[in-house]
Design a protein around this motif. Structure first.
Motif, PDB file in Angstrom:
ATOM      1  N   THR A 390       0.847  -1.192   0.000  1.00 29.43           N
ATOM      2  CA  THR A 390       0.000   0.000   0.000  1.00 29.43           C
ATOM      3  C   THR A 390       0.884   1.243   0.000  1.00 29.43           C
ATOM      4  N   THR A 391       0.280   2.393  -0.252  1.00 30.33           N
ATOM      5  CA  THR A 391       1.068   3.634  -0.200  1.00 30.33           C
ATOM      6  C   THR A 391       1.579   3.888   1.209  1.00 30.33           C
ATOM      7  N   ALA A 392       0.814   3.487   2.228  1.00 27.04           N
ATOM      8  CA  ALA A 392       1.274   3.655   3.614  1.00 27.04           C
ATOM      9  C   ALA A 392       2.509   2.794   3.878  1.00 27.04           C
ATOM     10  N   GLU A 393       2.495   1.574   3.369  1.00 30.49           N
ATOM     11  CA  GLU A 393       3.655   0.686   3.536  1.00 30.49           C
ATOM     12  C   GLU A 393       4.855   1.220   2.750  1.00 30.49           C
ATOM     13  N   GLN A 394       4.596   1.734   1.553  1.00 29.04           N
ATOM     14  CA  GLN A 394       5.684   2.320   0.771  1.00 29.04           C
ATOM     15  C   GLN A 394       6.267   3.530   1.478  1.00 29.04           C
ATOM     16  N   SER A 395       5.409   4.344   2.071  1.00 26.87           N
ATOM     17  CA  SER A 395       5.858   5.541   2.780  1.00 26.87           C
ATOM     18  C   SER A 395       6.791   5.170   3.924  1.00 26.87           C
ATOM     19  N   GLU A 396       6.430   4.151   4.695  1.00 28.76           N
ATOM     20  CA  GLU A 396       7.268   3.729   5.817  1.00 28.76           C
ATOM     21  C   GLU A 396       8.584   3.139   5.325  1.00 28.76           C
ATOM     22  N   ARG A 397       8.526   2.342   4.284  1.00 25.10           N
ATOM     23  CA  ARG A 397       9.743   1.711   3.750  1.00 25.10           C
ATOM     24  C   ARG A 397      10.709   2.755   3.205  1.00 25.10           C
ATOM     25  N   LEU A 398      10.209   3.730   2.428  1.00 24.11           N
ATOM     26  CA  LEU A 398      11.083   4.772   1.888  1.00 24.11           C
ATOM     27  C   LEU A 398      11.674   5.633   3.002  1.00 24.11           C
ATOM     28  N   HIS A 417       4.789   9.565  -6.606  1.00 23.68           N
ATOM     29  CA  HIS A 417       3.612  10.064  -7.325  1.00 23.68           C
ATOM     30  C   HIS A 417       2.553  10.575  -6.355  1.00 23.68           C
ATOM     31  N   ASP A 418       2.199   9.762  -5.389  1.00 19.00           N
ATOM     32  CA  ASP A 418       1.165  10.106  -4.410  1.00 19.00           C
ATOM     33  C   ASP A 418       1.824  10.736  -3.186  1.00 19.00           C
ATOM     34  N   PRO A 419       1.375  11.917  -2.753  1.00 15.75           N
ATOM     35  CA  PRO A 419       1.995  12.539  -1.578  1.00 15.75           C
ATOM     36  C   PRO A 419       1.919  11.670  -0.321  1.00 15.75           C
ATOM     37  N   SER A 420       0.981  10.736  -0.279  1.00 14.50           N
ATOM     38  CA  SER A 420       0.923   9.825   0.866  1.00 14.50           C
ATOM     39  C   SER A 420       2.191   8.994   0.988  1.00 14.50           C
ATOM     40  N   SER A 421       2.900   8.825  -0.130  1.00 16.40           N
ATOM     41  CA  SER A 421       4.095   7.994  -0.123  1.00 16.40           C
ATOM     42  C   SER A 421       5.306   8.697   0.462  1.00 16.40           C
ATOM     43  N   PHE A 422       5.239  10.013   0.668  1.00 14.09           N
ATOM     44  CA  PHE A 422       6.373  10.681   1.318  1.00 14.09           C
ATOM     45  C   PHE A 422       6.044  11.157   2.734  1.00 14.09           C
ATOM     46  N   ALA A 423       4.881  10.785   3.245  1.00 15.06           N
ATOM     47  CA  ALA A 423       4.421  11.313   4.542  1.00 15.06           C
ATOM     48  C   ALA A 423       5.378  10.963   5.679  1.00 15.06           C
ATOM     49  N   ASP A 424       5.822   9.712   5.752  1.00  8.42           N
ATOM     50  CA  ASP A 424       6.691   9.304   6.865  1.00  8.42           C
ATOM     51  C   ASP A 424       8.065   9.951   6.766  1.00  8.42           C
ATOM     52  N   THR A 425       8.596  10.069   5.566  1.00  9.69           N
ATOM     53  CA  THR A 425       9.901  10.706   5.404  1.00  9.69           C
ATOM     54  C   THR A 425       9.837  12.164   5.822  1.00  9.69           C
ATOM     55  N   ALA A 426       8.756  12.842   5.452  1.00  7.70           N
ATOM     56  CA  ALA A 426       8.595  14.247   5.841  1.00  7.70           C
ATOM     57  C   ALA A 426       8.467  14.378   7.354  1.00  7.70           C
ATOM     58  N   ARG A 428       9.665  12.479   9.640  1.00 11.18           N
ATOM     59  CA  ARG A 428      10.916  12.149  10.324  1.00 11.18           C
ATOM     60  C   ARG A 428      12.068  13.054   9.884  1.00 11.18           C
ATOM     61  N   GLY A 429      11.809  13.937   8.917  1.00  7.64           N
ATOM     62  CA  GLY A 429      12.799  14.933   8.522  1.00  7.64           C
ATOM     63  C   GLY A 429      14.009  14.380   7.810  1.00  7.64           C
ATOM     64  N   CYS A 430      13.823  13.308   7.035  1.00  7.94           N
ATOM     65  CA  CYS A 430      14.973  12.621   6.425  1.00  7.94           C
ATOM     66  C   CYS A 430      15.211  12.992   4.971  1.00  7.94           C
ATOM     67  N   ALA A 431      14.550  14.019   4.447  1.00 13.59           N
ATOM     68  CA  ALA A 431      14.800  14.535   3.098  1.00 13.59           C
ATOM     69  C   ALA A 431      14.506  16.023   3.099  1.00 13.59           C
ATOM     70  N   THR A 432      15.203  16.748   2.261  1.00 22.49           N
ATOM     71  CA  THR A 432      15.052  18.208   2.255  1.00 22.49           C
ATOM     72  C   THR A 432      13.825  18.663   1.473  1.00 22.49           C
ATOM     73  N   LEU A 433      13.633  18.120   0.272  1.00 22.88           N
ATOM     74  CA  LEU A 433      12.499  18.487  -0.587  1.00 22.88           C
ATOM     75  C   LEU A 433      11.785  17.211  -1.010  1.00 22.88           C
ATOM     76  N   LEU A 434      10.476  17.170  -0.814  1.00 23.36           N
ATOM     77  CA  LEU A 434       9.687  15.991  -1.156  1.00 23.36           C
ATOM     78  C   LEU A 434       8.636  16.383  -2.185  1.00 23.36           C
ATOM     79  N   LEU A 435       8.674  15.739  -3.350  1.00 28.11           N
ATOM     80  CA  LEU A 435       7.845  16.122  -4.502  1.00 28.11           C
ATOM     81  C   LEU A 435       6.857  15.007  -4.860  1.00 28.11           C
ATOM     82  N   SER A 436       5.687  15.431  -5.358  1.00 25.21           N
ATOM     83  CA  SER A 436       4.682  14.465  -5.806  1.00 25.21           C
ATOM     84  C   SER A 436       3.764  15.119  -6.822  1.00 25.21           C
ATOM     85  N   GLY A 437       2.798  14.336  -7.292  1.00 25.24           N
ATOM     86  CA  GLY A 437       1.739  14.815  -8.176  1.00 25.24           C
ATOM     87  C   GLY A 437       0.428  14.245  -7.681  1.00 25.24           C
TER      88      GLY A 437
END
Length: 516
Positions: A390-398, A417-426, A428-437
């Motif tokens: 799922t996108t939630a699982e992908q978000s945690e894995r990334l 692609h889906d902003p839900s996929s960068f939610a966990d990274t954002a 936890r502060g582990c990337a500077t810029l997180l992009l999606s569509g």
């Protein structure tokens, strides 16, 4: 006398090698040319499966089947090389939909033209290699037989052949007759039979549709005269009008970018500009506008956040071909969206040289990226189909992968692609810029600080102007948005949106610096 003997000796030494070289060239060229003119390749062109075969008539000829007329236009290729394109099956539901789709793709043909050129070039190379291989084999066989016979046996055979003049004459006649029969069997029957069908009469498209003002490209198109032409004038007119509406609208957008160029942020020395696109949904018409924005801004990198197609079908790779052709001078970092699932779009991205993110950190143009394609599969008008996660699982894995990186290898930009996929990274502060569509509307940029580190999330609006999952058309359904991202030393320092409006105007957003 001595010099004459030396010359003859040299000639005798050179003669076998010259003969073998001539034999190799003649065999290679003959086999290569015969193979090339009889070769064909089944490919996907636009919305169709098609068979491409080379000719030497200097034209690109499209056979559109029994209902529509054949079309041709000058190929403008060296050596008078042309091509026949036998257009075959499609997944379009009806003829009107098919014609509109073909006309819109034809309004931005550069990607498909480049693909056909690549196919023909590959056929030429393959047949040249096959010809050279055959020539080499023939030379090896002849040289082997020549060596095995030996000088004495060759002399005996030569004397035997020349021992009776009449026998020589008879053999010469037999060889000549055999050659003539062979040539006649290859080329004769087609010349000797009376044609059952009169030769094709070609009429300029401008004469078929005199009431329309055609652009330069259409003025070179000729139409095969006959029942399908005269009976299908209305269909042809509709296709041409769709084509011209599309070229006019997107051409006007492209021209207006230069007018607002002074408002587009220009990169300073040491800075790199990337152009972000997402959710094009087969609308290759917008690529002219996006490419011009990138050109004015001096972009060196294209970031594609997915949903280049509407249903991920094999025929939709024309969208990727167009992207590659319009941005052929730029490196491309991409992910596939939920409407791209199925493998065809990602395969086409890789074949076109895109860096497709697959959960491994990579560095492109000095920028450290991480991302992955969307795990969900969604067809045109169909419900979501779960993928391997799922996108939630992908978000945690990334997020786990991003947070494992040392400080000097921090992820500069995450692309999903889906902003839900960068939610966990954002979070936890582990990337500077997180992009999606995915959302078809702009969200952000939103800034925050996590453990003393700046984090910016941003969702690009639909570049293709898509309503739902479809955007191919001669106008926009929603404003088409691209975003310019400025980097310094591999870190994002600013964003700016440029928008193609529904009325054909171009809007330029304010340059937004990012927190350092």
């Amino acid at each position: 006398m001595a010099s004459r003997l030396v010359t003859r000796a040299r000639l005798r030494a050179i003669a076998p090698w010259a003969s073998l070289t001539l034999l190799f060239l003649v065999t290679s060229v003959t086999v290569g040319l015969l193979g090339f003119v009889n070769d064909s390749e089944r490919v996907t062109i636009g919305a169709h499966a098609a068979t491409v075969s080379p000719t030497f008539d200097g034209y690109a000829t499209l056979d559109l089947g029994a209902v529509l007329p054949r079309l041709r236009l000058p190929a403008d290729t060296p050596g008078g090389i042309g091509i026949n394109i036998d257009i075959q099956e499609t997944d379009a539901d009806n003829l009107t939909e098919l014609l509109n789709r073909d006309a819109l793709i034809a309004s931005q043909p550069d990607g498909e033209i480049a693909k056909i050129q690549q196919v023909v070039q590959q056929m030429a190379v393959d047949n040249a290699v096959a010809g050279a291989g055959t020539g080499l084999l023939v030379v090896v066989v002849v040289a082997t037989v020549w060596t095995m016979l030996g000088r004495r046996r060759r002399r005996e055979l030569w004397e035997l052949v020349h021992s009776h003049e009449r026998r020589v004459e008879h053999r010469a006649i037999v060889v000549l007759v055999a050659m003539l029969i062979t040539i006649a069997s290859i080329f004769g029957p087609g010349r000797m039979r009376t044609a059952d069908v009169v030769p094709t009469e070609w009429r300029p498209l401008a004469k078929l549709l005199p009431e329309l003002s055609l652009d330069e490209r259409l003025k070179g198109v000729e139409v095969a005269a006959g029942f399908s032409t005269t009976g299908g004038v209305g269909l042809i007119r509709t296709a041409v009008e769709t084509y011209e509406r599309s070229t006019e609208f997107y051409g006007r957008l492209e021209e207006r970018v230069s007018r607002v160029g002074g408002r587009i942020h220009q990169a300073s020395e040491g800075e790199t500009v990337a152009l972000l696109v997402s959710d094009r949904h087969d609308n290759i018409g917008i690529d002219r506008f996006a490419a011009e924005v990138g050109k004015v801004a001096g972009a060196k990198l294209l970031i594609d956040a997915g949903d280049d197609s509407s249903s991920g079908q094999s025929w939709e790779v024309f969208s990727i071909n167009s992207l590659r052709q319009h941005f052929k001078g730029l490196k491309v970092v991409a992910v596939a969206g939920n409407h791209d699932a199925g493998g065809h779009i990602e395969d086409s991205m890789r074949k076109n040289g895109f860096t497709v993110l697959d959960s491994k950190p990579v560095e492109v143009e000095g920028i450290r990226f991480l991302g992955d394609s969307d795990p969900t599969r969604t067809g045109l008008g169909s419900a979501d189909t779960p993928g391997d996660e799922t996108t939630a699982e992908q978000s945690e894995r990334l997020a786990d992968i991003a947070c494992e990186q040392p400080d000097d290898k921090r992820i500069s930009t995450m692309v999903v692609h889906d902003p839900s996929s960068f939610a966990d990274t954002a979070a936890r502060g582990c990337a500077t810029l997180l992009l999606s569509g995915h959302l078809h509307r702009q969200v952000g940029p939103e800034h925050k600080v996590v453990d003393g580190r700046p984090v910016t999330t941003y969702t690009n609006g639909t570049t293709g102007g898509a309503a739902y999952a479809f955007a191919l058309g001669y106008t926009l359904r929603r404003p088409g948005e691209v975003t310019l991202i400025t980097y310094a030393d591999g870190k994002p320092i600013g964003l700016q949106t440029v928008t193609a409006e529904l009325d054909g105007d171009v809007g330029v957003g304010a340059y937004s610096p990012l927190p350092s």
